[in-house]
Write a protein that holds these residues in place. Structure first.
Motif, PDB file in Angstrom:
ATOM      1  N   UNK A   2     -92.910 -46.369 -14.019  1.00 21.68           N
ATOM      2  CA  UNK A   2     -92.614 -45.602 -15.221  1.00 21.68           C
ATOM      3  C   UNK A   2     -92.507 -44.131 -14.832  1.00 21.68           C
ATOM      4  N   UNK A   3     -91.332 -43.566 -15.076  1.00 24.11           N
ATOM      5  CA  UNK A   3     -91.104 -42.151 -14.786  1.00 24.11           C
ATOM      6  C   UNK A   3     -90.501 -41.497 -16.019  1.00 24.11           C
ATOM      7  N   UNK A   4     -91.119 -40.406 -16.447  1.00 25.08           N
ATOM      8  CA  UNK A   4     -90.560 -39.592 -17.529  1.00 25.08           C
ATOM      9  C   UNK A   4     -90.296 -38.203 -16.974  1.00 25.08           C
ATOM     10  N   UNK A   5     -89.101 -37.683 -17.238  1.00 20.84           N
ATOM     11  CA  UNK A   5     -88.749 -36.380 -16.661  1.00 20.84           C
ATOM     12  C   UNK A   5     -87.629 -35.731 -17.450  1.00 20.84           C
ATOM     13  N   UNK A   6     -87.567 -34.414 -17.346  1.00 22.15           N
ATOM     14  CA  UNK A   6     -86.399 -33.668 -17.803  1.00 22.15           C
ATOM     15  C   UNK A   6     -85.400 -33.670 -16.655  1.00 22.15           C
ATOM     16  N   UNK A   7     -84.206 -34.181 -16.891  1.00 22.26           N
ATOM     17  CA  UNK A   7     -83.275 -34.445 -15.790  1.00 22.26           C
ATOM     18  C   UNK A   7     -81.878 -33.929 -16.115  1.00 22.26           C
ATOM     19  N   UNK A   8     -81.107 -33.723 -15.048  1.00 22.51           N
ATOM     20  CA  UNK A   8     -79.716 -33.275 -15.153  1.00 22.51           C
ATOM     21  C   UNK A   8     -78.801 -34.447 -14.844  1.00 22.51           C
ATOM     22  N   UNK A   9     -77.856 -34.727 -15.726  1.00 20.57           N
ATOM     23  CA  UNK A   9     -76.893 -35.805 -15.497  1.00 20.57           C
ATOM     24  C   UNK A   9     -75.927 -35.376 -14.390  1.00 20.57           C
ATOM     25  N   UNK A  10     -75.867 -36.200 -13.327  1.00 17.95           N
ATOM     26  CA  UNK A  10     -74.985 -35.873 -12.191  1.00 17.95           C
ATOM     27  C   UNK A  10     -73.791 -36.820 -12.071  1.00 17.95           C
ATOM     28  N   UNK A  11     -73.968 -38.091 -12.378  1.00 16.16           N
ATOM     29  CA  UNK A  11     -72.873 -39.045 -12.240  1.00 16.16           C
ATOM     30  C   UNK A  11     -73.140 -40.243 -13.129  1.00 16.16           C
ATOM     31  N   UNK A  12     -72.076 -40.812 -13.649  1.00 15.23           N
ATOM     32  CA  UNK A  12     -72.164 -41.999 -14.509  1.00 15.23           C
ATOM     33  C   UNK A  12     -70.991 -42.904 -14.179  1.00 15.23           C
ATOM     34  N   UNK A  13     -71.259 -44.212 -14.053  1.00 20.18           N
ATOM     35  CA  UNK A  13     -70.178 -45.179 -13.885  1.00 20.18           C
ATOM     36  C   UNK A  13     -70.438 -46.376 -14.786  1.00 20.18           C
ATOM     37  N   UNK A  14     -69.359 -46.929 -15.293  1.00 26.83           N
ATOM     38  CA  UNK A  14     -69.471 -48.077 -16.182  1.00 26.83           C
ATOM     39  C   UNK A  14     -70.069 -49.270 -15.440  1.00 26.83           C
ATOM     40  N   UNK A  15     -70.850 -50.047 -16.156  1.00 27.24           N
ATOM     41  CA  UNK A  15     -71.468 -51.254 -15.592  1.00 27.24           C
ATOM     42  C   UNK A  15     -71.438 -52.324 -16.669  1.00 27.24           C
ATOM     43  N   UNK A  16     -70.587 -53.325 -16.484  1.00 25.70           N
ATOM     44  CA  UNK A  16     -70.413 -54.317 -17.517  1.00 25.70           C
ATOM     45  C   UNK A  16     -69.535 -53.780 -18.637  1.00 25.70           C
ATOM     46  N   UNK A  17     -69.573 -54.469 -19.775  1.00 25.73           N
ATOM     47  CA  UNK A  17     -68.673 -54.114 -20.872  1.00 25.73           C
ATOM     48  C   UNK A  17     -69.083 -52.821 -21.561  1.00 25.73           C
ATOM     49  N   UNK A  18     -70.384 -52.640 -21.768  1.00 24.21           N
ATOM     50  CA  UNK A  18     -70.840 -51.465 -22.521  1.00 24.21           C
ATOM     51  C   UNK A  18     -71.874 -50.622 -21.778  1.00 24.21           C
ATOM     52  N   UNK A  19     -72.461 -51.148 -20.722  1.00 22.67           N
ATOM     53  CA  UNK A  19     -73.521 -50.428 -20.028  1.00 22.67           C
ATOM     54  C   UNK A  19     -72.995 -49.423 -19.027  1.00 22.67           C
ATOM     55  N   UNK A  20     -73.911 -48.640 -18.461  1.00 22.16           N
ATOM     56  CA  UNK A  20     -73.549 -47.648 -17.451  1.00 22.16           C
ATOM     57  C   UNK A  20     -74.729 -47.434 -16.518  1.00 22.16           C
ATOM     58  N   UNK A  21     -74.417 -47.109 -15.279  1.00 28.24           N
ATOM     59  CA  UNK A  21     -75.435 -46.679 -14.323  1.00 28.24           C
ATOM     60  C   UNK A  21     -75.310 -45.163 -14.193  1.00 28.24           C
ATOM     61  N   UNK A  22     -76.385 -44.481 -14.545  1.00 25.91           N
ATOM     62  CA  UNK A  22     -76.397 -43.013 -14.493  1.00 25.91           C
ATOM     63  C   UNK A  22     -77.292 -42.557 -13.347  1.00 25.91           C
ATOM     64  N   UNK A  23     -76.858 -41.510 -12.685  1.00 25.62           N
ATOM     65  CA  UNK A  23     -77.648 -40.901 -11.615  1.00 25.62           C
ATOM     66  C   UNK A  23     -78.034 -39.502 -12.079  1.00 25.62           C
ATOM     67  N   UNK A  24     -79.340 -39.311 -12.233  1.00 28.90           N
ATOM     68  CA  UNK A  24     -79.869 -38.062 -12.754  1.00 28.90           C
ATOM     69  C   UNK A  24     -80.722 -37.374 -11.701  1.00 28.90           C
TER      70      UNK A  24
END
Length: 244
Positions: A2-24
């Protein structure tokens, strides 16, 4: 996990029909990927915009598993994408971060510096007001990953004044006098990188050429080279402004 943080969105790619993998980029845990349910849906796209600041929560049963990620928007920079030059700068600096940093390693200085660059792009009325921050971020990233430049003294004489060049071999500064016979083989060192202050367009172009050489040589080989397309878009816009 479990990690909670204030983060900056750096990259996002679609994963499946509606999901996404985000790299923060988080302050303490570095660059972290996570799966956002519905992340590719229309309502989430303005939240998962590169450069945005979000409250992130990662949950996973183990550190090896791709974490489920939920995000809440804290500060949006989506409006900057209406302007071509700020959009190109944000696209480049976040993509560079996403492809070069190893996952899960702490880089608090880079997190703070990236947030400062994005804030400068947001606040400065002219690109010359934030270009220095962007170039210094690139220099810091090179340093944090073990490829830092030495701009403190001359490689040939040890002099600390009138540094005008950088050796492409050693990455060390060279004084104007020592480098004069080899000027065509050296990279110009814009004065604002040492003295601070706002840069002219020629200085900005030289600074981007300097960092670009070492980024491409030391960090952006193989599949990572694709990110250079974003840098070319930024350089193209800078050139048009400089020539206009």
């Amino acid at each position: 996990m479990l990690i909670r943080a204030t983060a900056i969105v750096c990259a996002v790619r679609a994963h499946g029909e509606h999901g996404a993998v985000a790299r923060l980029l988080t302050p303490e845990d570095g660059l972290l990927p996570g799966y956002v349910r519905g992340g590719h849906a229309r309502r989430m796209r303005p939240v998962l915009q590169a450069g945005n600041l979000v409250a992130a929560e990662y949950r996973a049963r183990s550190e090896e598993q791709l974490a489920a990620l939920t995000v809440e928007l804290l500060h949006s920079r989506a409006g900057l994408f209406a302007e071509p030059l700020p959009a190109a700068a944000i696209e480049w600096v976040t993509a560079l971060t996403a492809v070069t940093l190893p996952e899960g390693l702490s880089y608090p200085r880079l997190h703070a510096a990236l947030d400062a660059v994005l804030s400068a792009i947001e606040a400065a009325p002219s690109a010359r007001g934030w270009a220095g921050a962007l170039v210094r971020y690139e220099l810091l990233l090179l340093s944090e990953l073990g490829f830092g430049l030495d701009l403190a003294s001359c490689a040939a004489s040890g002099a600390v004044e009138d540094l005008a060049w950088v050796s492409p071999k050693s990455g060390q500064a060279v004084s104007r006098e020592a480098g004069a016979p080899y000027a065509d083989r050296l990279l110009p060192l814009p004065r604002f990188l040492l003295a601070g202050g706002e840069a002219g367009w020629d200085d900005v172009r030289q600074a981007l050429r300097l960092t670009g050489f070492f980024l491409e040589r030391d960090l952006l080989s193989g599949p990572r080279r694709s990110v250079l397309d974003a840098r070319e878009r930024l350089l193209g816009r800078v050139r048009r402004l400089a020539e206009g």
